[in-house]
Design a protein around this motif. Structure first.
Motif, PDB file in Angstrom:
ATOM      1  N   SER A 546       0.827  -1.208   0.000  1.00 48.53           N
ATOM      2  CA  SER A 546       0.000   0.000   0.000  1.00 48.53           C
ATOM      3  C   SER A 546       0.857   1.251   0.000  1.00 48.53           C
ATOM      4  CB  SER A 546      -0.928   0.006   1.227  1.00 48.53           C
ATOM      5  OG  SER A 546      -1.802  -1.098   1.214  1.00 48.53           O
ATOM      6  N   ILE A 547       1.930   1.220   0.794  1.00 51.17           N
ATOM      7  CA  ILE A 547       2.815   2.385   0.862  1.00 51.17           C
ATOM      8  C   ILE A 547       3.552   2.580  -0.459  1.00 51.17           C
ATOM      9  CG2 ILE A 547       4.891   3.311   1.964  1.00 51.17           C
ATOM     10  CD1 ILE A 547       3.926   2.037   4.579  1.00 51.17           C
ATOM     11  N   VAL A 548       4.076   1.487  -1.012  1.00 55.51           N
ATOM     12  CA  VAL A 548       4.820   1.587  -2.273  1.00 55.51           C
ATOM     13  C   VAL A 548       3.912   2.083  -3.397  1.00 55.51           C
ATOM     14  CG1 VAL A 548       5.997   0.248  -4.056  1.00 55.51           C
ATOM     15  CG2 VAL A 548       6.551  -0.118  -1.654  1.00 55.51           C
ATOM     16  N   LEU A 549       2.681   1.566  -3.454  1.00 54.04           N
ATOM     17  CA  LEU A 549       1.748   2.010  -4.489  1.00 54.04           C
ATOM     18  C   LEU A 549       1.399   3.487  -4.332  1.00 54.04           C
ATOM     19  CD1 LEU A 549      -0.739  -1.021  -4.703  1.00 54.04           C
ATOM     20  CD2 LEU A 549       0.928  -0.323  -6.421  1.00 54.04           C
ATOM     21  N   GLY A 550       1.425   3.973  -3.088  1.00 56.99           N
ATOM     22  CA  GLY A 550       1.036   5.355  -2.844  1.00 56.99           C
ATOM     23  C   GLY A 550       2.156   6.360  -2.957  1.00 56.99           C
ATOM     24  N   MET A 551       3.397   5.906  -3.029  1.00 57.56           N
ATOM     25  CA  MET A 551       4.524   6.843  -3.044  1.00 57.56           C
ATOM     26  C   MET A 551       4.483   7.725  -4.282  1.00 57.56           C
ATOM     27  SD  MET A 551       7.808   4.775  -1.570  1.00 57.56           S
ATOM     28  CE  MET A 551       7.926   4.401   0.182  1.00 57.56           C
ATOM     29  N   GLY A 552       4.556   9.013  -4.052  1.00 59.68           N
ATOM     30  CA  GLY A 552       4.568   9.957  -5.152  1.00 59.68           C
ATOM     31  C   GLY A 552       3.192  10.276  -5.705  1.00 59.68           C
ATOM     32  N   MET A 553       2.151   9.678  -5.130  1.00 62.16           N
ATOM     33  CA  MET A 553       0.806   9.900  -5.649  1.00 62.16           C
ATOM     34  C   MET A 553      -0.036  10.666  -4.633  1.00 62.16           C
ATOM     35  SD  MET A 553      -0.388   6.705  -7.925  1.00 62.16           S
ATOM     36  CE  MET A 553      -0.844   5.560  -6.651  1.00 62.16           C
ATOM     37  N   PRO A 554      -0.982  11.481  -5.103  1.00 65.04           N
ATOM     38  CA  PRO A 554      -1.937  12.101  -4.184  1.00 65.04           C
ATOM     39  C   PRO A 554      -2.763  11.045  -3.469  1.00 65.04           C
ATOM     40  CG  PRO A 554      -1.977  13.165  -6.333  1.00 65.04           C
ATOM     41  CD  PRO A 554      -1.148  11.935  -6.479  1.00 65.04           C
ATOM     42  N   THR A 555      -3.317  11.419  -2.320  1.00 62.18           N
ATOM     43  CA  THR A 555      -4.054  10.479  -1.478  1.00 62.18           C
ATOM     44  C   THR A 555      -5.136   9.732  -2.246  1.00 62.18           C
ATOM     45  OG1 THR A 555      -3.682  11.923   0.415  1.00 62.18           O
ATOM     46  CG2 THR A 555      -5.423  10.282   0.615  1.00 62.18           C
ATOM     47  N   THR A 556      -5.900  10.457  -3.043  1.00 64.39           N
ATOM     48  CA  THR A 556      -7.036   9.853  -3.732  1.00 64.39           C
ATOM     49  C   THR A 556      -6.600   8.716  -4.641  1.00 64.39           C
ATOM     50  OG1 THR A 556      -8.034  12.045  -3.740  1.00 64.39           O
ATOM     51  CG2 THR A 556      -9.068  10.372  -5.113  1.00 64.39           C
ATOM     52  N   ALA A 557      -5.604   8.968  -5.475  1.00 64.48           N
ATOM     53  CA  ALA A 557      -5.122   7.928  -6.381  1.00 64.48           C
ATOM     54  C   ALA A 557      -4.471   6.792  -5.607  1.00 64.48           C
ATOM     55  CB  ALA A 557      -4.129   8.526  -7.375  1.00 64.48           C
ATOM     56  N   ALA A 558      -3.721   7.128  -4.556  1.00 64.35           N
ATOM     57  CA  ALA A 558      -3.042   6.101  -3.769  1.00 64.35           C
ATOM     58  C   ALA A 558      -4.049   5.134  -3.166  1.00 64.35           C
ATOM     59  CB  ALA A 558      -2.205   6.754  -2.669  1.00 64.35           C
ATOM     60  N   TYR A 559      -5.125   5.677  -2.585  1.00 65.46           N
ATOM     61  CA  TYR A 559      -6.129   4.786  -1.985  1.00 65.46           C
ATOM     62  C   TYR A 559      -6.886   4.010  -3.051  1.00 65.46           C
ATOM     63  CZ  TYR A 559     -10.441   3.076  -0.098  1.00 65.46           C
ATOM     64  OH  TYR A 559     -11.499   2.259   0.205  1.00 65.46           O
ATOM     65  N   ALA A 560      -7.233   4.652  -4.165  1.00 70.47           N
ATOM     66  CA  ALA A 560      -7.980   3.958  -5.215  1.00 70.47           C
ATOM     67  C   ALA A 560      -7.222   2.741  -5.720  1.00 70.47           C
ATOM     68  CB  ALA A 560      -8.285   4.913  -6.367  1.00 70.47           C
ATOM     69  N   VAL A 561      -5.917   2.890  -5.898  1.00 69.57           N
ATOM     70  CA  VAL A 561      -5.096   1.773  -6.386  1.00 69.57           C
ATOM     71  C   VAL A 561      -4.958   0.707  -5.307  1.00 69.57           C
ATOM     72  CG1 VAL A 561      -2.812   1.124  -7.211  1.00 69.57           C
ATOM     73  CG2 VAL A 561      -3.859   3.242  -8.000  1.00 69.57           C
ATOM     74  N   ALA A 562      -4.663   1.132  -4.071  1.00 69.92           N
ATOM     75  CA  ALA A 562      -4.505   0.156  -2.985  1.00 69.92           C
ATOM     76  C   ALA A 562      -5.819  -0.593  -2.731  1.00 69.92           C
ATOM     77  CB  ALA A 562      -4.052   0.861  -1.716  1.00 69.92           C
ATOM     78  N   ALA A 563      -6.947   0.103  -2.858  1.00 70.93           N
ATOM     79  CA  ALA A 563      -8.246  -0.546  -2.650  1.00 70.93           C
ATOM     80  C   ALA A 563      -8.504  -1.616  -3.708  1.00 70.93           C
ATOM     81  CB  ALA A 563      -9.366   0.494  -2.678  1.00 70.93           C
ATOM     82  N   ALA A 564      -7.988  -1.398  -4.911  1.00 67.89           N
ATOM     83  CA  ALA A 564      -8.184  -2.376  -5.987  1.00 67.89           C
ATOM     84  C   ALA A 564      -7.207  -3.541  -5.890  1.00 67.89           C
ATOM     85  CB  ALA A 564      -8.044  -1.689  -7.344  1.00 67.89           C
ATOM     86  N   VAL A 565      -5.988  -3.288  -5.416  1.00 67.13           N
ATOM     87  CA  VAL A 565      -4.954  -4.330  -5.403  1.00 67.13           C
ATOM     88  C   VAL A 565      -4.908  -5.068  -4.069  1.00 67.13           C
ATOM     89  CG1 VAL A 565      -2.482  -4.778  -5.610  1.00 67.13           C
ATOM     90  CG2 VAL A 565      -3.562  -3.095  -7.095  1.00 67.13           C
ATOM     91  N   VAL A 566      -4.883  -4.323  -2.961  1.00 65.17           N
ATOM     92  CA  VAL A 566      -4.577  -4.915  -1.659  1.00 65.17           C
ATOM     93  C   VAL A 566      -5.827  -5.301  -0.874  1.00 65.17           C
ATOM     94  CG1 VAL A 566      -3.336  -4.572   0.511  1.00 65.17           C
ATOM     95  CG2 VAL A 566      -2.475  -3.533  -1.584  1.00 65.17           C
ATOM     96  N   ALA A 567      -6.851  -4.428  -0.856  1.00 66.37           N
ATOM     97  CA  ALA A 567      -8.027  -4.679  -0.012  1.00 66.37           C
ATOM     98  C   ALA A 567      -8.702  -6.021  -0.303  1.00 66.37           C
ATOM     99  CB  ALA A 567      -9.022  -3.528  -0.148  1.00 66.37           C
ATOM    100  N   PRO A 568      -8.899  -6.415  -1.583  1.00 60.69           N
ATOM    101  CA  PRO A 568      -9.521  -7.726  -1.807  1.00 60.69           C
ATOM    102  C   PRO A 568      -8.740  -8.875  -1.185  1.00 60.69           C
ATOM    103  CG  PRO A 568      -9.527  -6.427  -3.830  1.00 60.69           C
ATOM    104  CD  PRO A 568      -8.666  -5.701  -2.853  1.00 60.69           C
ATOM    105  N   GLY A 569      -7.417  -8.769  -1.181  1.00 60.42           N
ATOM    106  CA  GLY A 569      -6.597  -9.803  -0.564  1.00 60.42           C
ATOM    107  C   GLY A 569      -6.824  -9.885   0.935  1.00 60.42           C
ATOM    108  N   LEU A 570      -6.931  -8.732   1.598  1.00 62.29           N
ATOM    109  CA  LEU A 570      -7.192  -8.727   3.037  1.00 62.29           C
ATOM    110  C   LEU A 570      -8.573  -9.305   3.337  1.00 62.29           C
ATOM    111  CD1 LEU A 570      -5.758  -5.223   4.033  1.00 62.29           C
ATOM    112  CD2 LEU A 570      -4.660  -7.454   4.208  1.00 62.29           C
ATOM    113  N   ILE A 571      -9.550  -8.941   2.512  1.00 64.30           N
ATOM    114  CA  ILE A 571     -10.901  -9.460   2.716  1.00 64.30           C
ATOM    115  C   ILE A 571     -10.921 -10.976   2.570  1.00 64.30           C
ATOM    116  CG2 ILE A 571     -13.261  -9.437   1.790  1.00 64.30           C
ATOM    117  CD1 ILE A 571     -12.704  -6.480   1.002  1.00 64.30           C
ATOM    118  N   SER A 572     -10.115 -11.485   1.636  1.00 63.49           N
ATOM    119  CA  SER A 572     -10.046 -12.942   1.457  1.00 63.49           C
ATOM    120  C   SER A 572      -9.426 -13.638   2.667  1.00 63.49           C
ATOM    121  CB  SER A 572      -9.246 -13.277   0.194  1.00 63.49           C
ATOM    122  OG  SER A 572      -7.881 -12.924   0.348  1.00 63.49           O
TER     123      SER A 572
END
Length: 726
Positions: A546-572
């Motif tokens: 999540s941190i690596v995906l967010g580096m250099g990006m504004p909060t909105t884009a960082a969360y949108a990407v992390a929500a698509a990549v990481v959150a489903p894995g945590l939910i699983s």
């Protein structure tokens, strides 16, 4: 001082003036009166269009989102140059070389041809009722349009004017290209819905999507730099290189037609990030613009100085308070640093904080504004859209984690001031609290917003009522909002939203790639495999991603990407949806102060004159609580207001004591300076308190009590050996 900025009589010294004025970006234009007024009218019209559609006359979803994206592109290319601007540059008479003229000619011919074909289609429909234009036109318009757009972008990179007052011709051509993309997609939107991303997609669909992606990435580069553009480029490359990649990254690959037409649908560019950007985000950005036009931001900062400016290390505490308030209505951590840090950082340096610490404190506090209810920057709205959880539930869940974060930062700046024996600012130099408290009604727009949200009103209606309240409250101040000020607020709202439009559209490309390739599901499988060994190891891995995906990006884009990549894995893994999304949201926000790419810390370093990397390390240290809090609510859902009231109170009190011990350990001051060994013991006691449970709490409290007695010389090594206190 202008009359407009002058303090009211009897208020005492006014420290904050114009803190919520938007600073000009290095590549932002400042054109002459006529062109500037034309752009201002376009901005106000853009804002009014959104408010009208949201409040009065709903529009078909794809059409509305396309107007949102392409309107943002037009305003963005008119407002921001491809190169850094120079106030002193006067290059209007510079001769154009053959390469520049060739690029501009290709751009003009290609974009002109595409624009004319699309315009002809619409005119034929409006004037003659021809629903389908000649097939030849839509078959041939796309390649020239895409080629002309590429030529215009390259011309901007190489030859764009440095004069703030001029709009480079290539940027005007990019505006026409944006309109051509909008016109084509709206004309064929019915059929495009059915064939996008399939073998039935037409060549015209492909070239419209390719042109649209190029325009989005170029505007994103101008507004946020190369980091997000590079990440998007990597994801696009992954879509085509998948067949040659190993392991869980492997996929069958896609043709350009299928890929780009899929990306420019509601699964990608027009998906969740733009859905939120075109509704909630722009609504609250306009709300913030109304607050700025009514000078509420100045009041927030002056109120903070009146409350805390005289305390030890006063300006640092003001930074925590004011940056939280400003960050709550500001969509970016770095933008918040620039707006409030220009005032607080010099004052922190004045009372004894080092340049590095001053910048780090401001960056840490400003980043925390993104997790502070009720607005929480913009990520909370995306979270509500993605998860389906009501926005009010998300706001309630965010209260305790935000409290823990800001309390931790406050403890750190207070203990640092105590350790260094700092003083506050003299009361004679501060605004008078007794006068400012009489203007407490300036908080009314935010109070109304919170009340209406929890009274069951829709988010859009609550935001509209908050805007109306800001305008009405201004009539009780010297800064009354008349037609000119309202026009200025509408214009400012559009200008402030352009970055979000570009960022959310770029994030939509990434989300589309993830949906198309299925890499998110594969990542979930990887997390499950790791969790078989250790669940906390899987959570740590998710944090790092999540941190690596967010580096250099504004909060909105960082969360949108992390929500698509990481959150489903945590939910699983069995993590509740709310907990999983809050987990990645926190780390997406904190990427702004995480080395080596820490945008908020770098912005603060630029203001303080400190070393950017050392500043980011210091900001990481001060914001350490934010890296621990997600693990806290992962193991104790009570911190997200889940559970019985007594359990929630116990978890909160225990965590607050843990934050104090953590701050003491990090700063090295616990009722007096402490050595490194004792600092490690304090951090261990903090971890024990943070791990919610009566036994761990007892252990943490016992260690803290022994260390307190040790500091007071009540307990000594000799007395410990004898088993008694002196």
């Amino acid at each position: 001082m202008s009359a407009d900025a002058a303090p009211a009589a009897g208020t005492g010294p006014v420290i904050a003036q114009g803190v919520d004025e938007e600073p000009m970006a290095p590549n932002q234009r400042d054109p002459g009166a006529r062109i500037g007024m034309l752009i201002a009218v376009l901005c106000a019209a853009y804002t009014i269009f959104h408010l009208t559609v949201m409040v009065l006359y709903p529009l078909e979803t794809w059409a509305y989102r396309m107007f949102h994206v392409c309107g943002g592109l037009v305003i963005g290319f008119l407002t921001y140059s491809a190169l850094t601007q120079d106030k002193t540059a006067q290059d209007g008479a510079t001769r154009h070389g053959p390469l520049e003229l060739a690029l501009l000619a290709v751009a003009a011919l290609g974009i002109g041809y595409g624009f004319v074909i699309v315009a002809y289609a619409w005119l034929s429909w409006w004037l003659a009722g021809v629903a389908m234009p000649p097939a030849f036109g839509f078959r041939t318009y796309g390649l020239p349009l895409a080629g002309g757009t590429a030529a215009a972008i390259i011309a901007g990179w190489l030859f764009s004017s440095r004069d703030r007052g001029r709009i480079y011709p290539a940027d005007l051509l990019l505006c026409f290209a944006s309109v051509a993309v909008l016109g084509y997609i709206l004309f064929v939107v019915g059929g495009l819905r059915m064939r996008a991303g399939t073998a039935m997609a037409q060549p015209g669909d492909l070239w419209a999507a390719v042109t649209g992606v190029m325009l989005i990435l170029e505007l994103t580069r101008r507004l946020t730099g190369l980091a997000l553009v590079i990440i998007v480029g990597v994801f696009i490359a992954y879509s085509f290189l998948g067949p040659w990649l190993p392991g869980f990254l492997n996929h069958r690959g896609y043709t350009a037609t299928r890929f780009f037409t899929y990306i420019f649908t509601d699964q990608g560019v027009l998906g969740d990030p733009i859905a939120v950007s075109s509704t909630y985000i722009i609504l609250f950005i306009v709300f913030a613009a109304f607050l700025q036009a009514s000078r509420v931001g100045d009041y927030f900062v002056n109120f903070a100085f009146a409350c805390a400016g005289q305390a030890r290390g006063g300006p640092a505490k003001v930074a925590v308070f004011a940056s939280g308030l400003m960050g709550m209505i500001n969509g970016t951590s770095a933008g918040n640093v620039v707006s409030t840090g220009s005032l607080t950082i010099p004052l922190m340096k004045r009372v004894g904080y080092s340049p590095k610490s001053s910048a780090a404190i401001e960056a840490t506090a400003s980043s925390g504004g993104q997790i502070l209810p009720p607005i929480m920057g913009a990520g909370a709205f995306i979270m509500a859209e993605v998860t389906g959880i009501p926005y009010t539930d998300i706001v309630v869940a965010a209260i305790i984690p935000a409290l823990l974060y800001f309390v931790s930062v406050y403890f750190m700046v207070d203990l640092q001031a105590l350790k260094l024996n700092m003083k506050g600012l003299p009361r004679s130099e501060l605004p008078r609290f007794d006068v400012l408290v009489k203007q407490i009604y300036l908080f009314l727009p935010i109070i109304i917003l919170i009340y209406t949200l929890f009274a069951g009103y829709s988010v859009i209606r609550a935001g509209a009522m908050g805007m109306a309240a800001a305008a009405m409250v201004s009539w009780l101040t010297p800064h009354k909002m008349g037609p000119r000020q309202i026009f200025r607020a509408l214009e400012l709202g559009a200008r402030m939203s352009i970055q979000m439009v570009a960022v959310c559209a770029a994030a939509g490309v990434i989300v589309g790639v993830i949906a198309l390739t299925g890499v998110g599901a594969r990542f979930s499988t990887l997390l499950l495999t790791i969790a078989d060994q250790n669940q906390y190891l899987a959570m740590f891995f998710a944090m790092c991603i999540s941190i690596v995906l967010g580096m250099g990006m504004p909060t909105t884009a960082a969360y949108a990407v992390a929500a698509a990549v990481v959150a489903p894995g945590l939910i699983s893994l069995g993590v509740p949806v709310l907990v999983a999304h809050f987990f990645v949201f926190y780390y997406a926000v904190m990427s702004a102060i995480t080395p080596p790419v820490a945008l908020a810390a770098y912005a603060g370093a630029a203001l303080s004159g400190s070393d950017p990397m050392k500043t980011s390390v210091e900001a990481f240290r001060l914001g350490l609580a934010a890296f621990i809090v997600p693990f806290m609510f992962f193991s104790s859902h009570e911190l997200l207001m889940q559970g019985e009231a007594l359990d929630i109170i116990h978890a909160t009190v225990s965590a607050l004591l843990g934050m104090f011990l953590l701050s003491a350990g990090v700063i090295g001051y616990f009722f007096g300076p402490v050595a490194m060994v004792l600092r490690i013991v304090l951090i261990g006691a903090a971890m024990s308190m943070i791990s919610v449970g009566w036994i761990t709490d007892l252990v943490g409290l016992s260690v803290a009590l022994i260390l307190f007695l040790w500091q007071r010389k009540t307990v000594t090594p000799a007395s410990l050996a004898k088993g008694r206190a002196d």
